[in-house]
Enzyme design. Structure first.
Site, short mmCIF file in Angstrom:
data_model
loop_
_atom_site.label_atom_id
_atom_site.label_comp_id
_atom_site.label_asym_id
_atom_site.label_seq_id
_atom_site.Cartn_x
_atom_site.Cartn_y
_atom_site.Cartn_z
N ASP A 81 38.90 32.70 35.16
CA ASP A 81 38.61 33.67 36.42
C ASP A 81 37.65 34.69 35.74
OD1 ASP A 81 40.15 32.38 38.07
OD2 ASP A 81 41.83 33.77 37.84
N GLN B 35 47.99 26.36 38.73
CA GLN B 35 48.83 26.37 40.03
C GLN B 35 49.28 25.12 40.43
OE1 GLN B 35 45.26 27.46 42.63
NE2 GLN B 35 45.22 29.52 41.97
C1 S3P Z 1 45.97 31.06 38.95
C2 S3P Z 1 45.44 30.02 38.15
C3 S3P Z 1 44.02 29.89 38.03
C4 S3P Z 1 43.26 30.89 38.62
C5 S3P Z 1 43.73 31.65 39.69
C6 S3P Z 1 45.08 32.11 39.55
C7 S3P Z 1 47.31 31.20 38.99
O1 S3P Z 1 43.59 28.59 39.16
O2 S3P Z 1 41.94 30.67 38.67
O3 S3P Z 1 42.91 32.78 39.92
O4 S3P Z 1 47.90 32.24 39.34
O5 S3P Z 1 47.99 30.20 38.45
P1 S3P Z 1 43.66 27.09 38.66
O6 S3P Z 1 45.36 26.96 38.24
O7 S3P Z 1 43.48 26.26 40.19
O8 S3P Z 1 42.71 27.15 37.59
#
Ligand code: S3P
Length: 438
Positions: free
Chosen positions: A317, A171
């Site tokens: 996840d 993210q």
């Molecule tokens: C996601 C990245 C992950 C994941 C989330 C979706 C994404 O989070 O846990 O459900 O779509 O980039 P983080 O990047 O905070 O680990």
């Protein structure tokens, strides 16, 4: 209204199933399609509340989006500089992905915005995204505790950065890459371990040049996105509940069709195989620049394993489901290096340990993980704490439990997997949905 799941013992899982579209790719198709020039069509979109929140946010900024209907969406992209100021704060519900990725886009707009969300999202850390964006010249403020709301001042000129991410987060990486399209010069993002690369693939599909190596992405600001059509594969994170369910159930055999198997996401398959799961992958080509496969899972004799920091981000996840597999395995499963699980939709280490104990399983919390000793699942009452993946994990545990399990507070399953209980029942889980007024 609150929703509980009640699962009777004796169920199993069999047949061919399709799970809804990938959540990460669905969000990105809406975001990138909105910022592209021309009309993009998306099919296989996840019509979950998280993605609907992203769609609503772009509509509020003047993007014409029709659908979703049967997973289809038509987006009249406005180009990178065509968004309008929304009249009110953007409410992103439960979605951390929407908030963090939008922060990257909105950091570069000529107008101010405020981003907020539900009680869970308002407790999630946002400095991890505000800090690097501010280092690019953005002006993003969080609340004093580093959580939402995010107040984003517009009209800032962004410049490229060379950023070494202290935590592995797709993210955060994505927010920086989206902002980098608006920044002067080059941006380089390096990550401690590879995380999902859907943003990189999506930008490329929309014609934006991006250079990638295993743990590094580099892009130059100032180019354009060109509309394209995207087919979203099934979500491996949703499929994971059925894969685990089939391996722990007696006499189970499921085939999940059309699942995205991007190598940055397939940690769950490798971990389950290490535990002894009987899985089979049948490749089905590519969709939207992403590899797709049918996945078969059958009843298996699982054994406990050690999982360390190298395993975490590629299965980030799927741990709630993996903990259920561990509870049904012979011996001990030890997870380390997974402190990130404490800042998801709930503190997934604490919440899962609590629920497992409730079901008679010896589960010990550690600051960065958990130790689970496999045993016999009894039945009982479990709280999901409003976390969709915790709710589905405990629901699927019902195939291996000796007595009924009630999972409370399951409404948020709709954020990522609308129709979960119906699909699970069709496949043979003895699950019932009970509405309660609160
Ligand atoms: C996601 C990245 C992950 C994941 C989330 C979706 C994404 O989070 O846990 O459900 O779509 O980039 P983080 O990047 O905070 O680990």
């Amino acid at each position: 209204m609150s929703i509980d799941y009640v699962i009777q013992p004796g169920g199993s899982l069999s047949g061919r199933l399709r799970v809804p579209g990938d959540k990460s790719i669905s969000h990105r198709s809406v975001i990138v399609g909105s910022l592209a020039e021309g009309t993009s069509r998306v099919s296989g979109l996840l019509e979950g509340e998280d993605v609907l929140a992203t769609i609503a946010a772009f509509r509020a900024m003047g993007v014409e989006i029709s659908g979703p209907q049967d997973g289809r969406l038509r987006i009249e992209g406005v180009g990178l500089h065509g968004l309008h100021e929304p009249h009110a704060p953007l409410d992103l519900g439960n979605s951390g992905t929407a908030m963090r990725l939008l922060a990257g886009v909105l950091a570069a707009q000529p107008f101010d915005t405020t981003l907020t969300g539900d009680a869970s999202l308002r407790q999630r850390p946002m400095r991890r995204v505000a800090d690097p964006l501010n280092a690019m010249g953005a002006a993003i403020a969080t609340a004093d505790n580093g959580c939402p709301p995010l107040t984003i001042q517009g009209g800032r000129a962004l410049h490229g950065i060379d950023f070494e991410m202290p935590i592995a987060s797709a993210q955060v990486k994505s927010a920086i890459l989206l902002a980098a399209m608006y920044a002067s010069g080059t941006t380089v993002v390096s990550e401690p371990v590879p995380t999902r690369d859907h943003t990189e693939r999506m930008l490329r599909a929309f014609g934006y040049e991006i250079e990638t190596q295993e743990r590094r992405a580099r892009l130059q600001g100032g180019a354009r996105l060109h509309a394209c059509d995207i087919t979203v594969p099934g979500d491996l994170s949703s499929a994971a509940f059925f894969l685990v369910g089939a391996t722990i159930a007696g006499d189970a055999d499921v085939l999940i069709e059309g699942v995205g198997v991007n190598p940055t996401r397939t940690g769950v398959l490798e971990l389950l195989e290490r535990m002894g799961a009987r899985l089979e992958l049948i490749p089905r080509g590519k969709a939207g620049g992403e590899p797709v496969a049918d996945i078969r899972a059958r009843s298996s004799r699982l054994r406990g394993i050690a999982m360390g920091p190298a395993d975490v981000s590629r299965a980030i996840d799927e741990f709630p489901a993996l903990f259920i597999a561990a509870a049904c395995a012979q011996g001990e499963t030890v997870l380390r290096g997974a402190e990130e699980l404490r800042v998801k939709e709930s503190d997934r280490i604490a919440v899962m340990a609590r629920g497992l104990a409730q079901l008679g399983i010896d589960a010990k919390e550690r600051p960065d993980g958990i130790i689970i000793r496999g045993g016999a699942l009894s039945g009982g009452d479990v709280q999901s704490f409003g976390d969709h993946r915790v709710a589905m994990a405990f629901a699927i545990a019902g195939v291996a439990a000796a007595e009924p399990i009630t999972v409370h507070d399951c409404k948020n399953v709709d954020t990522s997997f609308p129709g979960f209980a119906v699909l699970a029942a069709q496949a043979g889980l003895a699950i019932e949905t009970v509405e309660e007024s609160v």
